[in-house]
Motif scaffolding. Structure first.
Motif, PDB file in Angstrom:
ATOM      1  N   VAL A  76      37.408  30.652  38.736  1.00 51.77           N
ATOM      2  CA  VAL A  76      38.032  29.637  38.020  1.00 51.77           C
ATOM      3  C   VAL A  76      39.758  30.764  37.643  1.00 51.77           C
ATOM      4  O   VAL A  76      40.243  30.536  37.380  1.00 51.77           O
ATOM      5  CB  VAL A  76      37.823  29.170  36.944  1.00 51.77           C
ATOM      6  N   ALA A  77      39.149  31.712  37.336  1.00 50.58           N
ATOM      7  CA  ALA A  77      40.070  33.100  37.051  1.00 50.58           C
ATOM      8  C   ALA A  77      41.216  33.669  37.731  1.00 50.58           C
ATOM      9  O   ALA A  77      42.385  33.626  37.722  1.00 50.58           O
ATOM     10  CB  ALA A  77      39.578  34.150  36.291  1.00 50.58           C
ATOM     11  N   GLN A  78      40.969  33.495  39.051  1.00 54.95           N
ATOM     12  CA  GLN A  78      41.525  33.446  40.543  1.00 54.95           C
ATOM     13  C   GLN A  78      42.431  32.614  40.701  1.00 54.95           C
ATOM     14  O   GLN A  78      43.712  32.998  41.328  1.00 54.95           O
ATOM     15  CB  GLN A  78      39.721  34.167  40.802  1.00 54.95           C
ATOM     16  N   GLY A  79      41.283  31.341  40.329  1.00 57.12           N
ATOM     17  CA  GLY A  79      42.219  30.420  40.625  1.00 57.12           C
ATOM     18  C   GLY A  79      43.175  30.496  39.718  1.00 57.12           C
ATOM     19  O   GLY A  79      44.296  29.600  40.698  1.00 57.12           O
ATOM     20  N   LEU A  80      42.952  30.733  38.892  1.00 59.16           N
ATOM     21  CA  LEU A  80      44.207  30.401  37.632  1.00 59.16           C
ATOM     22  C   LEU A  80      45.876  31.134  38.017  1.00 59.16           C
ATOM     23  O   LEU A  80      46.657  30.955  38.198  1.00 59.16           O
ATOM     24  CB  LEU A  80      44.475  30.209  36.474  1.00 59.16           C
ATOM     25  N   ALA A  81      44.711  32.880  38.682  1.00 62.39           N
ATOM     26  CA  ALA A  81      45.707  33.901  39.370  1.00 62.39           C
ATOM     27  C   ALA A  81      46.967  32.717  40.550  1.00 62.39           C
ATOM     28  O   ALA A  81      48.319  33.350  40.673  1.00 62.39           O
ATOM     29  CB  ALA A  81      45.566  34.761  39.448  1.00 62.39           C
ATOM     30  N   TYR A  82      46.531  32.535  41.936  1.00 62.95           N
ATOM     31  CA  TYR A  82      46.430  32.493  43.190  1.00 62.95           C
ATOM     32  C   TYR A  82      47.425  31.134  43.303  1.00 62.95           C
ATOM     33  O   TYR A  82      48.157  31.035  44.180  1.00 62.95           O
ATOM     34  CB  TYR A  82      45.824  33.080  43.561  1.00 62.95           C
ATOM     35  N   GLU A  83      46.971  30.350  42.152  1.00 65.00           N
ATOM     36  CA  GLU A  83      47.298  28.334  42.856  1.00 65.00           C
ATOM     37  C   GLU A  83      48.843  28.899  42.348  1.00 65.00           C
ATOM     38  O   GLU A  83      49.785  27.537  43.541  1.00 65.00           O
ATOM     39  CB  GLU A  83      46.969  27.782  41.345  1.00 65.00           C
ATOM     40  N   LEU A  84      49.614  28.897  41.551  1.00 65.80           N
ATOM     41  CA  LEU A  84      50.340  29.069  41.496  1.00 65.80           C
ATOM     42  C   LEU A  84      51.469  29.924  42.743  1.00 65.80           C
ATOM     43  O   LEU A  84      52.520  28.917  43.307  1.00 65.80           O
ATOM     44  CB  LEU A  84      51.623  29.311  39.944  1.00 65.80           C
ATOM     45  N   LEU A 102      50.107  40.961  38.670  1.00 66.39           N
ATOM     46  CA  LEU A 102      50.287  40.742  39.978  1.00 66.39           C
ATOM     47  C   LEU A 102      51.316  39.249  40.517  1.00 66.39           C
ATOM     48  O   LEU A 102      52.102  38.918  40.818  1.00 66.39           O
ATOM     49  CB  LEU A 102      49.598  41.225  40.962  1.00 66.39           C
ATOM     50  N   SER A 103      50.235  38.288  40.030  1.00 67.23           N
ATOM     51  CA  SER A 103      50.810  36.989  40.823  1.00 67.23           C
ATOM     52  C   SER A 103      51.799  36.955  39.910  1.00 67.23           C
ATOM     53  O   SER A 103      52.485  36.794  40.542  1.00 67.23           O
ATOM     54  CB  SER A 103      49.355  36.329  40.555  1.00 67.23           C
ATOM     55  N   TRP A 104      51.569  36.816  38.242  1.00 65.38           N
ATOM     56  CA  TRP A 104      52.845  36.611  37.049  1.00 65.38           C
ATOM     57  C   TRP A 104      53.195  37.286  37.484  1.00 65.38           C
ATOM     58  O   TRP A 104      55.036  37.338  37.025  1.00 65.38           O
ATOM     59  CB  TRP A 104      52.486  36.792  36.066  1.00 65.38           C
ATOM     60  N   LEU A 105      54.134  39.025  37.947  1.00 63.46           N
ATOM     61  CA  LEU A 105      54.880  39.387  37.928  1.00 63.46           C
ATOM     62  C   LEU A 105      55.361  39.798  39.184  1.00 63.46           C
ATOM     63  O   LEU A 105      56.348  39.674  39.299  1.00 63.46           O
ATOM     64  CB  LEU A 105      54.646  41.379  37.321  1.00 63.46           C
ATOM     65  N   VAL A 106      54.868  40.050  40.210  1.00 61.78           N
ATOM     66  CA  VAL A 106      55.577  39.693  41.095  1.00 61.78           C
ATOM     67  C   VAL A 106      55.732  38.504  42.239  1.00 61.78           C
ATOM     68  O   VAL A 106      56.389  38.095  43.238  1.00 61.78           O
ATOM     69  CB  VAL A 106      54.903  40.669  42.168  1.00 61.78           C
ATOM     70  N   LEU A 107      54.510  38.205  42.230  1.00 60.64           N
ATOM     71  CA  LEU A 107      53.773  37.106  43.465  1.00 60.64           C
ATOM     72  C   LEU A 107      54.696  36.072  43.369  1.00 60.64           C
ATOM     73  O   LEU A 107      55.693  34.926  43.812  1.00 60.64           O
ATOM     74  CB  LEU A 107      52.524  36.888  43.799  1.00 60.64           C
ATOM     75  N   ILE A 108      55.178  35.013  41.956  1.00 53.86           N
ATOM     76  CA  ILE A 108      55.537  33.976  41.598  1.00 53.86           C
ATOM     77  C   ILE A 108      56.891  34.361  41.469  1.00 53.86           C
ATOM     78  O   ILE A 108      57.606  33.497  41.947  1.00 53.86           O
ATOM     79  CB  ILE A 108      55.598  33.677  40.182  1.00 53.86           C
ATOM     80  N   PRO A 109      57.538  35.386  40.840  1.00 55.40           N
ATOM     81  CA  PRO A 109      59.285  35.461  40.973  1.00 55.40           C
ATOM     82  C   PRO A 109      59.334  35.856  42.494  1.00 55.40           C
ATOM     83  O   PRO A 109      60.530  35.304  43.133  1.00 55.40           O
ATOM     84  CB  PRO A 109      59.247  37.153  40.220  1.00 55.40           C
ATOM     85  N   THR A 134      38.165  45.386  46.921  1.00 61.54           N
ATOM     86  CA  THR A 134      37.819  44.583  45.821  1.00 61.54           C
ATOM     87  C   THR A 134      38.987  44.725  44.965  1.00 61.54           C
ATOM     88  O   THR A 134      38.813  46.322  44.306  1.00 61.54           O
ATOM     89  CB  THR A 134      36.906  43.541  45.506  1.00 61.54           C
ATOM     90  N   VAL A 135      39.510  43.547  44.738  1.00 62.99           N
ATOM     91  CA  VAL A 135      40.943  43.944  43.585  1.00 62.99           C
ATOM     92  C   VAL A 135      40.557  42.942  42.263  1.00 62.99           C
ATOM     93  O   VAL A 135      39.792  42.645  41.977  1.00 62.99           O
ATOM     94  CB  VAL A 135      41.873  42.664  43.936  1.00 62.99           C
ATOM     95  N   ARG A 136      40.646  44.193  40.735  1.00 56.35           N
ATOM     96  CA  ARG A 136      39.956  43.575  40.484  1.00 56.35           C
ATOM     97  C   ARG A 136      41.448  42.568  39.591  1.00 56.35           C
ATOM     98  O   ARG A 136      42.154  42.446  39.823  1.00 56.35           O
ATOM     99  CB  ARG A 136      40.260  44.448  38.584  1.00 56.35           C
ATOM    100  N   MET A 137      40.357  41.225  38.779  1.00 58.32           N
ATOM    101  CA  MET A 137      40.492  40.303  38.136  1.00 58.32           C
ATOM    102  C   MET A 137      42.072  40.472  37.650  1.00 58.32           C
ATOM    103  O   MET A 137      43.334  39.528  37.467  1.00 58.32           O
ATOM    104  CB  MET A 137      40.228  38.722  37.751  1.00 58.32           C
ATOM    105  N   ASP A 138      42.229  41.247  36.501  1.00 61.65           N
ATOM    106  CA  ASP A 138      43.227  41.463  35.208  1.00 61.65           C
ATOM    107  C   ASP A 138      44.510  42.239  36.456  1.00 61.65           C
ATOM    108  O   ASP A 138      45.400  42.438  35.670  1.00 61.65           O
ATOM    109  CB  ASP A 138      42.403  42.530  34.483  1.00 61.65           C
ATOM    110  N   LEU A 139      44.313  42.542  37.593  1.00 60.37           N
ATOM    111  CA  LEU A 139      45.269  43.534  38.397  1.00 60.37           C
ATOM    112  C   LEU A 139      45.880  42.157  39.175  1.00 60.37           C
ATOM    113  O   LEU A 139      46.974  42.262  39.126  1.00 60.37           O
ATOM    114  CB  LEU A 139      44.648  44.883  38.924  1.00 60.37           C
ATOM    115  N   PHE A 140      45.444  41.755  40.020  1.00 62.21           N
ATOM    116  CA  PHE A 140      45.486  40.377  40.721  1.00 62.21           C
ATOM    117  C   PHE A 140      46.121  39.606  39.373  1.00 62.21           C
ATOM    118  O   PHE A 140      47.623  38.940  40.720  1.00 62.21           O
ATOM    119  CB  PHE A 140      44.422  39.617  41.088  1.00 62.21           C
ATOM    120  N   THR A 141      46.243  39.373  38.917  1.00 60.30           N
ATOM    121  CA  THR A 141      46.615  38.460  37.453  1.00 60.30           C
ATOM    122  C   THR A 141      48.294  38.258  37.263  1.00 60.30           C
ATOM    123  O   THR A 141      49.355  38.160  37.104  1.00 60.30           O
ATOM    124  CB  THR A 141      45.988  38.210  36.567  1.00 60.30           C
TER     125      THR A 141
END
Length: 322
Positions: A152-160, A301-308, A292-299
């Motif tokens: 669920v945490a991973q989905g909230l990070a990658y879905e946007l 990365l998602s909000w600071l890099v992937l989404i922008p 394997t990437v830790r969820m906090d690091l991936f989250t």
């Protein structure tokens, strides 16, 4: 009026004695079997790739040996497990993968043509969240529950970022239909025109299939995570659903970014299969070489890099198109 005229007037001629709905049903069943066969074949390819990479120099027959072992293995059951939830989640993962693949072109046309095929594909992906959560919750065990929370945490990070990548493709094609997306790439593939969206899609694809560096929900540090308590046929169906999901996300990259079945000399269905196998091999390879990437690091990365990055790509495409 003679009986023969009445027969012909009502459309009951001897040459068309089969009702229309029967022919449509037979055609739909045939196309569904083709889809299941294609997904199953590519899922077996993914399993073989994984086995060969796990055992260099051999191991191609390992998937069949695993299937035989799981079919003969007795089911284990935890105390106070909700069997209905577990079976629904196990079967739902495979069903979600097949339904998501139904709108993907198998060459020139998909099994189910939809005006909002891209939206349908994304919606079926979200169904994987529910499937894994049902399994993690239903078995009434600690480690599967932790794995469900991780997904669920991973989905909230990658879905946007994943959704923004799909929106970028739809905007570039001016349509949500996969056939129109493929037609819009006749001059230039979207992977070349939209490299950021393509890269983000590949990252989100392995996250959605909880594969490779995104296998936190089934990681060894929590004893296998979500399927830790599954055994026998239940575990077999779960693994089949995971491979099928990996195949579908790899196959979706072909019409979205790689021009679909376009290519010289070979027929469209063969080009689609070759491109799918190439993307699939890349995703399977990532599972063997990347940690394997830790969820906090991936989250982060998602909000600071992937989404922008995807929003900037979306802005560039909108300026060019509009």
């Amino acid at each position: 009026m003679s009986p023969g005229r009445i027969w012909r007037r009502r459309g009951w001629s001897s040459r068309a004695s089969t009702p229309t709905w029967t022919s449509y049903g037979a055609r739909g069943m045939g196309e569904a079997l083709v889809l299941l066969g294609a997904v199953g074949t590519l899922a077996l390819c993914a399993a073989v790739f994984d086995a060969v990479l796990a055992v260099p120099g051999g191991g191609a027959g390992e998937p069949l040996r695993r299937v035989a072992r799981l079919l003969l293995q007795q089911r284990r059951r935890t105390r106070l497990a909700d069997t209905l939830l577990v079976r629904t989640g196990v079967c739902g993962l495979l069903a979600v993968a097949v339904l998501a693949g139904a709108v993907l072109p198998l060459g020139e046309r998909p099994v189910a043509e939809m005006a909002v095929g891209v939206v349908w594909f994304n919606a079926m992906e979200v169904g994987a969240w529910g499937a894994l959560w049902l399994v993690g919750w239903g078995v009434n065990s600690v480690y599967p529950l932790v794995g469900g929370y991780r997904f669920v945490a991973q989905g909230l990070a990658y879905e946007l970022p994943h959704m923004f990548a799909l929106i970028t493709v739809a905007l570039g094609a001016g349509s949500l239909r996969f056939a129109d997306v493929v037609a819009a790439q006749r001059g230039l593939w979207f992977a070349v025109w939209m490299p950021v969206a393509f890269a983000v899609y590949l990252v989100s694809a392995v996250a959605m299939a909880f594969w490779g560096p995104m296998d936190g929900p089934v990681s060894d540090d929590i004893c296998g995570g979500v399927p830790a308590e599954l055994s026998g046929p239940d575990r077999l169906v779960f693994q089949a659903g995971r491979y099928a999901l990996l195949v579908v996300v790899a196959a979706a990259a072909v019409p979205l970014f790689l021009g679909g079945g376009a290519g010289p000399l070979l027929p469209p269905w063969l080009w689609t299969a070759l491109k799918t196998v190439a993307v699939l091999a890349l995703l399977v390879w990532s599972g063997r070489v990347l940690p394997t990437v830790r969820m906090d690091l991936f989250t982060r990365l998602s909000w600071l890099v992937l989404i922008p990055a995807t929003l900037l790509q979306l802005l560039v495409v909108s300026v060019v198109v509009l």
